[in-house]
Design a protein around this motif. Structure first.
Motif, PDB file in Angstrom:
ATOM      1  N   GLN A 164      11.593   2.407   9.046  1.00 51.91           N
ATOM      2  CA  GLN A 164      11.934   3.440  10.034  1.00 51.91           C
ATOM      3  C   GLN A 164      10.979   4.623   9.941  1.00 51.91           C
ATOM      4  O   GLN A 164      10.515   5.146  10.965  1.00 51.91           O
ATOM      5  CB  GLN A 164      13.368   3.906   9.826  1.00 51.91           C
ATOM      6  N   ALA A 165      10.669   5.045   8.714  1.00 53.02           N
ATOM      7  CA  ALA A 165       9.735   6.160   8.548  1.00 53.02           C
ATOM      8  C   ALA A 165       8.345   5.792   9.059  1.00 53.02           C
ATOM      9  O   ALA A 165       7.662   6.613   9.696  1.00 53.02           O
ATOM     10  CB  ALA A 165       9.679   6.554   7.075  1.00 53.02           C
ATOM     11  N   PHE A 166       7.912   4.569   8.789  1.00 53.46           N
ATOM     12  CA  PHE A 166       6.601   4.103   9.241  1.00 53.46           C
ATOM     13  C   PHE A 166       6.516   4.085  10.766  1.00 53.46           C
ATOM     14  O   PHE A 166       5.561   4.602  11.363  1.00 53.46           O
ATOM     15  CB  PHE A 166       6.354   2.708   8.679  1.00 53.46           C
ATOM     16  N   LEU A 167       7.546   3.510  11.423  1.00 50.95           N
ATOM     17  CA  LEU A 167       7.541   3.441  12.876  1.00 50.95           C
ATOM     18  C   LEU A 167       7.705   4.822  13.498  1.00 50.95           C
ATOM     19  O   LEU A 167       7.085   5.138  14.527  1.00 50.95           O
ATOM     20  CB  LEU A 167       8.648   2.508  13.354  1.00 50.95           C
ATOM     21  N   THR A 199       9.519   9.887  -1.937  1.00 50.61           N
ATOM     22  CA  THR A 199       8.062   9.757  -1.893  1.00 50.61           C
ATOM     23  C   THR A 199       7.652   8.581  -1.026  1.00 50.61           C
ATOM     24  O   THR A 199       6.716   8.683  -0.220  1.00 50.61           O
ATOM     25  CB  THR A 199       7.499   9.568  -3.311  1.00 50.61           C
ATOM     26  N   ALA A 200       8.340   7.449  -1.170  1.00 50.24           N
ATOM     27  CA  ALA A 200       8.010   6.260  -0.371  1.00 50.24           C
ATOM     28  C   ALA A 200       8.198   6.532   1.116  1.00 50.24           C
ATOM     29  O   ALA A 200       7.362   6.126   1.940  1.00 50.24           O
ATOM     30  CB  ALA A 200       8.877   5.080  -0.812  1.00 50.24           C
ATOM     31  N   LEU A 201       9.273   7.229   1.474  1.00 50.04           N
ATOM     32  CA  LEU A 201       9.512   7.542   2.883  1.00 50.04           C
ATOM     33  C   LEU A 201       8.446   8.501   3.416  1.00 50.04           C
ATOM     34  O   LEU A 201       7.981   8.359   4.554  1.00 50.04           O
ATOM     35  CB  LEU A 201      10.908   8.139   3.062  1.00 50.04           C
ATOM     36  N   ASP A 250       0.827  -1.207   0.000  1.00 49.07           N
ATOM     37  CA  ASP A 250       0.000   0.000   0.000  1.00 49.07           C
ATOM     38  C   ASP A 250       0.862   1.258   0.000  1.00 49.07           C
ATOM     39  O   ASP A 250       0.552   2.245  -0.684  1.00 49.07           O
ATOM     40  CB  ASP A 250      -0.918   0.009   1.227  1.00 49.07           C
ATOM     41  N   ILE A 251       1.938   1.229   0.786  1.00 50.48           N
ATOM     42  CA  ILE A 251       2.837   2.390   0.846  1.00 50.48           C
ATOM     43  C   ILE A 251       3.465   2.644  -0.523  1.00 50.48           C
ATOM     44  O   ILE A 251       3.494   3.773  -1.012  1.00 50.48           O
ATOM     45  CB  ILE A 251       3.921   2.175   1.918  1.00 50.48           C
ATOM     46  N   LEU A 252       3.964   1.590  -1.147  1.00 51.84           N
ATOM     47  CA  LEU A 252       4.612   1.745  -2.442  1.00 51.84           C
ATOM     48  C   LEU A 252       3.618   2.165  -3.521  1.00 51.84           C
ATOM     49  O   LEU A 252       3.941   2.972  -4.409  1.00 51.84           O
ATOM     50  CB  LEU A 252       5.313   0.447  -2.828  1.00 51.84           C
ATOM     51  N   LEU A 253       2.381   1.630  -3.465  1.00 57.38           N
ATOM     52  CA  LEU A 253       1.357   2.019  -4.433  1.00 57.38           C
ATOM     53  C   LEU A 253       0.999   3.493  -4.279  1.00 57.38           C
ATOM     54  O   LEU A 253       0.920   4.241  -5.265  1.00 57.38           O
ATOM     55  CB  LEU A 253       0.113   1.145  -4.257  1.00 57.38           C
ATOM     56  N   ASP A 254       0.788   3.930  -3.028  1.00 52.91           N
ATOM     57  CA  ASP A 254       0.476   5.338  -2.786  1.00 52.91           C
ATOM     58  C   ASP A 254       1.633   6.239  -3.201  1.00 52.91           C
ATOM     59  O   ASP A 254       1.429   7.367  -3.659  1.00 52.91           O
ATOM     60  CB  ASP A 254       0.153   5.562  -1.306  1.00 52.91           C
ATOM     61  N   ALA A 255       2.860   5.742  -3.045  1.00 57.46           N
ATOM     62  CA  ALA A 255       4.026   6.529  -3.442  1.00 57.46           C
ATOM     63  C   ALA A 255       4.021   6.764  -4.951  1.00 57.46           C
ATOM     64  O   ALA A 255       4.320   7.868  -5.426  1.00 57.46           O
ATOM     65  CB  ALA A 255       5.311   5.823  -3.013  1.00 57.46           C
TER      66      ALA A 255
END
Length: 244
Positions: free
Chosen positions: A206-209, A130-132, A112-117
């Motif tokens: 790391q960005a997610f956490l 963008t992914a971060l 989902d993160i990569l798709l939204d990126a």
């Protein structure tokens, strides 16, 4: 080890395990396969005939599949024609997808993160940036939602670390308090993808956490990159020393 029914989902583990366990019985699995392949509502008589058992026994197993969330049922006239007598009960696949992975994996979160990126990349941003950004936003949204369920009150570093542990346990990270100010994450929910592109996936992690910590509004707690133990997470949580 992984057992998957349908696509990956964020459903809690217990319903997913219950759904998979319901399919361990050969007759249930046979009827479930038949109903999925029918592409239309199936009656008890049809389901029973597909595995060669009585209608009564089929009803028992079909209701178990409904209870597990794999099928849904309703009363409907066969072929759209109402006949004399009781309208038969029909079964069809439920919309819910289930997945069980041991240890817990969250590949859907990463996808989902990569798709939204890809969808939200702006001019001047690299794909990695963008992914971060998206990972941090996703984590912050999750953390804010978790905070909304907490009792009001300021979270100090110590309590904040404990709250963060609880949240990350639900996300499959298997947190363990190493010291009063350090939480190690014994499981990597993004394994084995992290081993294929460690710089990218660990950065996203790391960005997610860090976003979760920000959303929880936990002061003095940071998500720090480390060299992980085999199978462990590349990030640990560190809190300020008491009084620091």
């Amino acid at each position: 080890m992984g057992v998957i029914v349908g696509a990956v989902t964020t459903e809690p583990a217990a319903p997913a395990i219950k759904a998979v366990a319901a399919l361990e019985e050969d007759l249930r699995r046979g009827m479930y396969t038949f109903i999925r392949g029918a592409v239309r509502p199936v009656t008890r008589d049809e389901a029973a005939a597909s595995v060669g058992i009585s209608r009564k026994l089929a009803a028992f197993h079909l209701d178990k599949l409904v209870d597990a969330g794999l099928l849904r049922s309703r009363y409907e006239a066969v072929g759209g024609i109402r006949k004399v007598g009781r309208t038969p009960k029909v079964y069809e696949p439920a919309d819910t997808d289930f997945a069980v992975t041991i240890p817990p994996r969250r590949h859907g979160v990463l996808a989902d993160i990569l798709l939204d990126a890809v969808v939200t990349e702006t001019e001047g941003e690299t794909a990695r940036e963008t992914a971060l950004r998206v990972a941090a936003e996703r984590g912050e949204s999750l953390g804010a939602a978790e905070r909304a369920s907490l009792r009001p009150g300021r979270l100090g570093a110590e309590r904040g670390l404990t709250v963060t542990e609880t949240v990350l346990a639900r996300q499959g990270f298997e947190p363990r308090r190493e010291t009063p100010t350090c939480v190690r994450l014994r499981n990597c929910p993004f394994h084995p993808l992290a081993s294929k592109a460690p710089d990218l996936v660990c950065g996203i992690n790391q960005a997610f956490l860090g976003g979760i910590v920000a959303g929880l509004e936990v002061p003095g707690v940071d998500a720090v990159l480390i060299d992980p133990a085999p199978g462990g997470c590349c990030v640990e949580l560190r809190a300020d020393q008491p009084g620091g």
